[in-house]
Design an enzyme around this catalytic site. Sequence first.
Site, PDB file in Angstrom:
ATOM      1  N   SER A  19      -2.360 -11.022  -7.948  1.00 37.24           N
ATOM      2  CA  SER A  19      -2.537 -10.158  -9.104  1.00 37.24           C
ATOM      3  C   SER A  19      -2.814 -10.869 -10.415  1.00 37.24           C
ATOM      4  O   SER A  19      -2.161 -10.606 -11.425  1.00 37.24           O
ATOM      5  CB  SER A  19      -1.314  -9.258  -9.270  1.00 37.24           C
TER       6      SER A  19
ATOM      7  N   ASP B 277       1.568  -3.712  -9.292  1.00 37.33           N
ATOM      8  CA  ASP B 277       1.232  -5.040  -9.817  1.00 37.33           C
ATOM      9  C   ASP B 277       1.528  -5.149 -11.308  1.00 37.33           C
ATOM     10  O   ASP B 277       2.134  -6.106 -11.774  1.00 37.33           O
ATOM     11  CB  ASP B 277      -0.261  -5.344  -9.576  1.00 37.33           C
TER      12      ASP B 277
ATOM     13  N   SER C  47      -6.677 -13.927  -4.992  1.00 34.76           N
ATOM     14  CA  SER C  47      -5.853 -14.337  -3.850  1.00 34.76           C
ATOM     15  C   SER C  47      -4.734 -13.340  -3.566  1.00 34.76           C
ATOM     16  O   SER C  47      -3.849 -13.607  -2.766  1.00 34.76           O
ATOM     17  CB  SER C  47      -5.253 -15.712  -4.104  1.00 34.76           C
ATOM     18  N   GLY C  48      -4.758 -12.202  -4.237  1.00 35.64           N
ATOM     19  CA  GLY C  48      -3.757 -11.175  -3.961  1.00 35.64           C
ATOM     20  C   GLY C  48      -2.447 -11.377  -4.704  1.00 35.64           C
ATOM     21  O   GLY C  48      -1.459 -10.700  -4.430  1.00 35.64           O
TER      22      GLY C  48
ATOM     23  N   HIS D 157       0.833  -1.211   0.000  1.00 35.23           N
ATOM     24  CA  HIS D 157       0.000   0.000   0.000  1.00 35.23           C
ATOM     25  C   HIS D 157       0.867   1.261   0.000  1.00 35.23           C
ATOM     26  O   HIS D 157       0.458   2.303   0.514  1.00 35.23           O
ATOM     27  CB  HIS D 157      -0.984   0.017   1.188  1.00 35.23           C
TER      28      HIS D 157
HETATM   29  P1  ADP Z   1      -6.225 -10.724  -7.954  1.00 34.27           P
HETATM   30  O1  ADP Z   1      -5.723  -9.715  -8.921  1.00 34.27           O
HETATM   31  O2  ADP Z   1      -5.701 -10.535  -6.589  1.00 34.27           O
HETATM   32  O3  ADP Z   1      -6.036 -12.137  -8.413  1.00 34.27           O
HETATM   33  P2  ADP Z   1      -8.732  -9.451  -8.571  1.00 34.27           P
HETATM   34  O4  ADP Z   1     -10.060  -9.516  -7.937  1.00 34.27           O
HETATM   35  O5  ADP Z   1      -8.060  -8.147  -8.680  1.00 34.27           O
HETATM   36  O6  ADP Z   1      -7.803 -10.520  -7.823  1.00 34.27           O
HETATM   37  O7  ADP Z   1      -8.828 -10.052 -10.024  1.00 34.27           O
HETATM   38  C1  ADP Z   1      -9.480 -11.281 -10.238  1.00 34.27           C
HETATM   39  C2  ADP Z   1     -10.424 -11.134 -11.401  1.00 34.27           C
HETATM   40  O8  ADP Z   1      -9.657 -10.995 -12.621  1.00 34.27           O
HETATM   41  C3  ADP Z   1     -11.282 -12.366 -11.630  1.00 34.27           C
HETATM   42  O9  ADP Z   1     -12.445 -12.306 -10.850  1.00 34.27           O
HETATM   43  C4  ADP Z   1     -11.574 -12.257 -13.121  1.00 34.27           C
HETATM   44  O10 ADP Z   1     -12.599 -11.316 -13.367  1.00 34.27           O
HETATM   45  C5  ADP Z   1     -10.283 -11.683 -13.668  1.00 34.27           C
HETATM   46  N1  ADP Z   1      -9.380 -12.764 -14.107  1.00 34.27           N
HETATM   47  C6  ADP Z   1      -8.154 -13.058 -13.624  1.00 34.27           C
HETATM   48  N2  ADP Z   1      -7.601 -14.100 -14.275  1.00 34.27           N
HETATM   49  C7  ADP Z   1      -8.496 -14.471 -15.210  1.00 34.27           C
HETATM   50  C8  ADP Z   1      -8.526 -15.497 -16.223  1.00 34.27           C
HETATM   51  N3  ADP Z   1      -7.527 -16.344 -16.389  1.00 34.27           N
HETATM   52  N4  ADP Z   1      -9.627 -15.568 -16.992  1.00 34.27           N
HETATM   53  C9  ADP Z   1     -10.647 -14.701 -16.831  1.00 34.27           C
HETATM   54  N5  ADP Z   1     -10.674 -13.743 -15.925  1.00 34.27           N
HETATM   55  C10 ADP Z   1      -9.627 -13.616 -15.106  1.00 34.27           C
HETATM   56 MG    MG Z   2      -6.052  -7.639  -8.745  1.00 34.72          MG
END
Ligand code: ADP
Ligand code: MG
Length: 392
Positions: A131, A178, A128-129, A37
Site C-alpha cells: 500500500s 489500507d 508490491s501490495g 478482500h
Molecule cells: P501498492 O499500493 O500496492 O504499493 P499501487 O499500484 O496501488 O501499489 O500504487 C503504486 C503507485 O502509487 C505507483 O505506481 C505510483 O504511481 C504511486 N506511488 C507510490 N509511492 C510513490 C512515491 N513515493 N512517489 C510517487 N508515486 C508513488
Molecule cells: Mg495500492
Amino acid sequence: MSEKEILESMKAKFTEIFGGEGTAYFAPGRVNMIGEHTDYNGGHVFPCALTLGTYAIVKKRDDAVIRMASMNIDDAKITEMSVDNYEEKTEGHWTNYTRGVIWALKEKGCKVSSGFDVLYYGNIPAGSGLSSSASLEVLTALYLKDIFGFDAVSQLDLAYLGQKAESDFVGMKCGIMDQFASAMGKENAAMFLETDTMKFDYLPLVLDGAKIVITNSMVKHELASSEYNTRRAECEAAVKELNKKHDITTLGQLSVEEFDADCELISDETKRRRAKHAVYENDRTIRAVEALKANDITTFGKLMNESHTSLRDDYEVSCPEIDDLVAWAWEIDGVYGSRITGGGFGGCTVSIIADDAISKYQETAKARYMEKYSKEPEFYVVTPGEGAHKIG
Ligand code: ADP
Ligand code: MG
C-alpha cells in the site's frame, strides 16, 4: 537508509529543485495479517501499519502554482499545475493520487486555496501490495490539513479522504483498510476493524519467540485494478441474489451457517465462490483475533493458511510465484502460517515464523525461487509502526 538520512537527502533535494525549506511528514504502508478482500464486503480486517512508508517535504506558496516531485520517479522531475486545473489527470500518472486528495478535500468543503511545493520519497516497494498508494494519499491529506488549517479533518478523516481519492478519482474501487491502517496505525499493535460499523480495537502484536516476515515476490500487481473492480462487482451481484432471503447489504453481515444454507440462491458458480471467500474470510478473521488474544499463534497461523487457500482457489487473486512461496513456507518447521497479503496478483506474502526458523525459511525460499523463477525475493522482518504524523 535511516529516517534521519532519508530526511537529510530529501531536504537537500527540496532546496535544489524548489529552493528554500519545507516541513516534513510521514505516512506508513501496511501489512494485513488476515481478513483479505473483506473490507469492501463489510467484514473484518486485521492490518498493522509498517515503519516503511512515504515521506513528504512541503511548503505553501503565495501564488496558485502547485509543483510536485518524487525522488522515486524520474529523478524528481517536477510536475506543475495550478489550483484551478489540478483535476486534469493523466491516466496512470503518479500525481493522480495527490490530485485525487485535493479533489476529495474540496468535495468535503476544504478548498486548497493556494499553491504549494511538495517533494515525496517512499521506501515501500511500489506495486508490491504493501500500500504505497494509500500511504501517499493519507500523507497528502495530512500535510494539506496542516498547511491549510483544515481543523475539522480528523485523523480518521485522512483515511476516508485517501480512500475517496483512490476509489473515485484514481478509479481503483478499494475498501477502507489500507488508508485506515496508514492513518490510524500504532507502534507494536495491529488493528481489528469491523468495516461495516468502523468499530475498531488495537491489539498488541509483539509475538513471543516469533516474527512477522514479509516476502516480496517481485511480481508487480499490474492487473490488479480491473480484476479488483470485477471481484467487487461479483460480490455485489451475489448480495442481490441472497437478498431473496436475507436482508443484507454486505456479505460481511452473513454468517457461515447462513451462507452454507442458502448459497444456492447465487446462480453463478464463480460468484458463489467469491461470496464464499468473503463470508468465510470474515469468520476466519474473527476467530484468528480470538486466537491471538489467547496467545495461540498456532491457530492464528492455521487460519492464515486457510485464508491463502481460499484466496487462491475461491477468490482467485493469487499467482504461481506467490503460491510457491507460500507452499514452500508451509513445509518448514517453525512457520506458523503464511499467506498472500494485499490486493493480490503478485506482491507479497506475510508469514509468522519462529525466531530460530527465519534464516532457514529465507535461505530455502531464496534458493527455490531463484531456481524456478530466476529472480530473488526480498524479505522484510517487520514490527508494527505508527500511523501518519508530522515530523516537523
Ligand atoms: P501498492 O499500493 O500496492 O504499493 P499501487 O499500484 O496501488 O501499489 O500504487 C503504486 C503507485 O502509487 C505507483 O505506481 C505510483 O504511481 C504511486 N506511488 C507510490 N509511492 C510513490 C512515491 N513515493 N512517489 C510517487 N508515486 C508513488
Ligand atoms: Mg495500492
